[in-house]
Design a protein around this motif. Sequence first.
Motif, PDB file in Angstrom:
ATOM      1  N   ASP A   1       0.853  -1.182   0.000  1.00 16.84           N
ATOM      2  CA  ASP A   1       0.000   0.000   0.000  1.00 16.84           C
ATOM      3  C   ASP A   1       0.896   1.242   0.000  1.00 16.84           C
ATOM      4  OD1 ASP A   1      -2.178  -1.644   0.128  1.00 16.84           O
ATOM      5  OD2 ASP A   1      -2.574  -1.309   2.263  1.00 16.84           O
ATOM      6  N   ILE A   2       0.546   2.209  -0.838  1.00 17.54           N
ATOM      7  CA  ILE A   2       1.367   3.412  -0.988  1.00 17.54           C
ATOM      8  C   ILE A   2       0.507   4.644  -0.714  1.00 17.54           C
ATOM      9  CG2 ILE A   2       2.867   4.731  -2.525  1.00 17.54           C
ATOM     10  CD1 ILE A   2       3.322   2.192  -4.138  1.00 17.54           C
ATOM     11  N   PRO A   3       0.918   5.506   0.235  1.00 20.65           N
ATOM     12  CA  PRO A   3       0.157   6.734   0.474  1.00 20.65           C
ATOM     13  C   PRO A   3       0.328   7.727  -0.667  1.00 20.65           C
ATOM     14  CG  PRO A   3       2.135   6.678   1.834  1.00 20.65           C
ATOM     15  CD  PRO A   3       2.061   5.353   1.145  1.00 20.65           C
ATOM     16  N   LEU A   4      -0.730   8.470  -0.951  1.00 23.99           N
ATOM     17  CA  LEU A   4      -0.664   9.503  -1.973  1.00 23.99           C
ATOM     18  C   LEU A   4      -0.261  10.831  -1.354  1.00 23.99           C
ATOM     19  CD1 LEU A   4      -3.763   9.028  -4.305  1.00 23.99           C
ATOM     20  CD2 LEU A   4      -1.461   8.108  -4.545  1.00 23.99           C
ATOM     21  N   GLY A   5       0.653  11.516  -2.015  1.00 19.00           N
ATOM     22  CA  GLY A   5       0.889  12.925  -1.730  1.00 19.00           C
ATOM     23  C   GLY A   5      -0.092  13.704  -2.587  1.00 19.00           C
TER      24      GLY A   5
ATOM     25  N   THR B   1      -6.081  11.181   4.356  1.00 18.40           N
ATOM     26  CA  THR B   1      -4.982  10.517   3.679  1.00 18.40           C
ATOM     27  C   THR B   1      -5.513   9.392   2.796  1.00 18.40           C
ATOM     28  OG1 THR B   1      -3.487  10.992   5.500  1.00 18.40           O
ATOM     29  CG2 THR B   1      -2.817   9.271   3.980  1.00 18.40           C
ATOM     30  N   ILE B   2      -5.112   9.395   1.538  1.00 17.45           N
ATOM     31  CA  ILE B   2      -5.500   8.350   0.598  1.00 17.45           C
ATOM     32  C   ILE B   2      -4.343   7.368   0.456  1.00 17.45           C
ATOM     33  CG2 ILE B   2      -6.187   7.845  -1.777  1.00 17.45           C
ATOM     34  CD1 ILE B   2      -7.334  10.686  -1.900  1.00 17.45           C
ATOM     35  N   VAL B   3      -4.650   6.081   0.545  1.00 13.47           N
ATOM     36  CA  VAL B   3      -3.652   5.027   0.405  1.00 13.47           C
ATOM     37  C   VAL B   3      -4.117   4.074  -0.694  1.00 13.47           C
ATOM     38  CG1 VAL B   3      -2.439   3.134   1.546  1.00 13.47           C
ATOM     39  CG2 VAL B   3      -2.996   5.205   2.828  1.00 13.47           C
ATOM     40  N   LYS B   4      -3.218   3.761  -1.622  1.00 15.35           N
ATOM     41  CA  LYS B   4      -3.552   2.871  -2.743  1.00 15.35           C
ATOM     42  C   LYS B   4      -2.738   1.583  -2.663  1.00 15.35           C
ATOM     43  CE  LYS B   4      -3.620   4.508  -6.870  1.00 15.35           C
ATOM     44  NZ  LYS B   4      -3.268   5.235  -8.122  1.00 15.35           N
ATOM     45  N   ARG B   5      -3.391   0.470  -2.884  1.00 18.75           N
ATOM     46  CA  ARG B   5      -2.677  -0.796  -3.029  1.00 18.75           C
ATOM     47  C   ARG B   5      -2.213  -0.867  -4.482  1.00 18.75           C
ATOM     48  NH1 ARG B   5      -5.440  -5.314   0.132  1.00 18.75           N
ATOM     49  NH2 ARG B   5      -4.723  -3.817   1.691  1.00 18.75           N
ATOM     50  N   ALA B   6      -1.078  -0.224  -4.736  1.00 23.87           N
ATOM     51  CA  ALA B   6      -0.661   0.047  -6.106  1.00 23.87           C
ATOM     52  C   ALA B   6       0.474  -0.828  -6.598  1.00 23.87           C
ATOM     53  CB  ALA B   6      -0.238   1.517  -6.224  1.00 23.87           C
ATOM     54  N   LEU B   7       1.212  -1.478  -5.708  1.00 23.43           N
ATOM     55  CA  LEU B   7       2.338  -2.324  -6.103  1.00 23.43           C
ATOM     56  C   LEU B   7       1.978  -3.769  -5.790  1.00 23.43           C
ATOM     57  CD1 LEU B   7       5.184  -2.723  -7.160  1.00 23.43           C
ATOM     58  CD2 LEU B   7       6.056  -2.120  -4.884  1.00 23.43           C
TER      59      LEU B   7
ATOM     60  N   ALA C   1      -5.202  -9.744  -1.811  1.00 24.70           N
ATOM     61  CA  ALA C   1      -3.856 -10.304  -1.808  1.00 24.70           C
ATOM     62  C   ALA C   1      -3.833 -11.650  -1.094  1.00 24.70           C
ATOM     63  CB  ALA C   1      -2.886  -9.338  -1.122  1.00 24.70           C
ATOM     64  N   ASP C   2      -3.161 -12.628  -1.705  1.00 26.52           N
ATOM     65  CA  ASP C   2      -2.954 -13.936  -1.091  1.00 26.52           C
ATOM     66  C   ASP C   2      -1.588 -13.916  -0.401  1.00 26.52           C
ATOM     67  OD1 ASP C   2      -3.034 -16.566  -0.338  1.00 26.52           O
ATOM     68  OD2 ASP C   2      -2.555 -17.357  -2.330  1.00 26.52           O
ATOM     69  N   GLY C   3      -1.528 -13.191   0.701  1.00 24.83           N
ATOM     70  CA  GLY C   3      -0.277 -13.017   1.419  1.00 24.83           C
ATOM     71  C   GLY C   3      -0.276 -11.680   2.131  1.00 24.83           C
ATOM     72  N   PRO C   4       0.791 -11.381   2.869  1.00 27.17           N
ATOM     73  CA  PRO C   4       0.843 -10.139   3.643  1.00 27.17           C
ATOM     74  C   PRO C   4       0.883  -8.897   2.758  1.00 27.17           C
ATOM     75  CG  PRO C   4       2.952 -11.282   3.704  1.00 27.17           C
ATOM     76  CD  PRO C   4       1.987 -12.211   3.049  1.00 27.17           C
ATOM     77  N   VAL C   5       0.338  -7.816   3.291  1.00 27.32           N
ATOM     78  CA  VAL C   5       0.368  -6.516   2.630  1.00 27.32           C
ATOM     79  C   VAL C   5       1.081  -5.536   3.549  1.00 27.32           C
ATOM     80  CG1 VAL C   5      -1.008  -4.619   1.695  1.00 27.32           C
ATOM     81  CG2 VAL C   5      -1.787  -6.989   1.406  1.00 27.32           C
ATOM     82  N   VAL C   6       2.028  -4.785   3.012  1.00 32.45           N
ATOM     83  CA  VAL C   6       2.840  -3.857   3.796  1.00 32.45           C
ATOM     84  C   VAL C   6       2.622  -2.446   3.273  1.00 32.45           C
ATOM     85  CG1 VAL C   6       5.208  -3.160   4.369  1.00 32.45           C
ATOM     86  CG2 VAL C   6       4.573  -5.582   4.375  1.00 32.45           C
ATOM     87  N   ARG C   7       2.497  -1.507   4.203  1.00 30.38           N
ATOM     88  CA  ARG C   7       2.353  -0.099   3.814  1.00 30.38           C
ATOM     89  C   ARG C   7       3.729   0.563   3.742  1.00 30.38           C
ATOM     90  NH1 ARG C   7      -1.796   4.520   6.131  1.00 30.38           N
ATOM     91  NH2 ARG C   7      -0.611   6.347   5.458  1.00 30.38           N
ATOM     92  N   LEU C   8       4.003   1.204   2.620  1.00 29.17           N
ATOM     93  CA  LEU C   8       5.259   1.910   2.451  1.00 29.17           C
ATOM     94  C   LEU C   8       5.181   3.282   3.118  1.00 29.17           C
ATOM     95  CD1 LEU C   8       6.121   1.029  -1.259  1.00 29.17           C
ATOM     96  CD2 LEU C   8       6.793  -0.147   0.836  1.00 29.17           C
ATOM     97  N   ARG C   9       6.347   3.863   3.358  1.00 28.17           N
ATOM     98  CA  ARG C   9       6.401   5.176   4.005  1.00 28.17           C
ATOM     99  C   ARG C   9       6.340   6.324   2.997  1.00 28.17           C
ATOM    100  NH1 ARG C   9       8.077   5.281   9.307  1.00 28.17           N
ATOM    101  NH2 ARG C   9       8.725   3.281  10.200  1.00 28.17           N
ATOM    102  N   ALA C  10       7.057   6.174   1.892  1.00 26.81           N
ATOM    103  CA  ALA C  10       7.167   7.254   0.916  1.00 26.81           C
ATOM    104  C   ALA C  10       5.901   7.342   0.061  1.00 26.81           C
ATOM    105  CB  ALA C  10       8.402   7.048   0.051  1.00 26.81           C
ATOM    106  N   THR C  11       5.774   8.430  -0.681  1.00 25.99           N
ATOM    107  CA  THR C  11       4.522   8.754  -1.349  1.00 25.99           C
ATOM    108  C   THR C  11       4.601   8.649  -2.867  1.00 25.99           C
ATOM    109  OG1 THR C  11       5.111  11.100  -1.411  1.00 25.99           O
ATOM    110  CG2 THR C  11       3.798  10.347   0.462  1.00 25.99           C
TER     111      THR C  11
END
Length: 285
Positions: free
Chosen positions: A119-123, A136-142, A172-182
């Motif tokens: 998951d990646i936060p949007l700037g 804050t908008i967060v996209k599961r983009a990767l 997702a069939d597995g863990p999802v991690v949120r990134l810090r950068a935007t």
Amino acid sequence: MKPLPIVVAIPTKNEAENIATTVRSVIDHFEAVVVVDSDSTDDTRALAKAEGAEIVPYTWDGKYPKKKQWCLDHVRPELDWMLFVDGDETPSPELIAELHRIFDPTAEGSRRVAPAAFDIPLGYWFAGKRLRHGYTIVKRALLDRTRTRFPELDDLDAPGMGEQEGHYQPLADGPVVRLRATLEHEDLDPVRTWFDRHNRYSDWEAWLEHHPEVREEIRQAKTRQGQLFHRAPLKPLVSFAYAYVYKRGFLDGRAGLDYALAMSFYRWQIGVKAREKNASFPLTE
């Protein structure tokens, strides 16, 4: 530096105002950059090609899969990882650096990456200003395409979305991690286009209010924040209070107020349209 073992998929339709900047921001950092274009009538394809992107035409057949899942199924399948970037988005330098740390070229290929998605936060930019506070908008983009898939919902008759998946995340069939950068979302089109899009989106959201089984499927495919808000009463007021007061949107000045009001108005539109439909076609118990 070695390109990241990721294909960047950029779904477009008439993005001539933004597309050159978007392609330029990714072309030197990723193994492949592909613009998946839905019959643009402007210079989107020519501008993207001039910056080095591959161009893949796309025409929706009115069925599933919709556009993003079609990308996962067909665009550069030899690369497991796909990053979805809208035609008005650019990865921040911090995001590029974070991805290089995750996809370390000294490791044994991209399969070493344990999460199935990130998951990646949007700037977010609104009316020409970068918002630092508020909603804050967060996209599961990767996505690792071998372990993720967009749900297929019974919403093909719904108005408002068309070829694009709605406001929900891929599963997702597995863990999802949120990134810090935007991922920076800066639309250079006039602000009226934001209202045009959200007027269409509110048609879809109002349709969901009368199809609770589909609405529940979508709730399960949202982030935790999205799931909580999905159940909230008085959504226009809750939306404004959350973004402008609790998340301190007021610190962004006039732009923060404008965005909080715009999102509250969007929630109000959904409610009005749903009530109008309810009055015309009463729900049976």
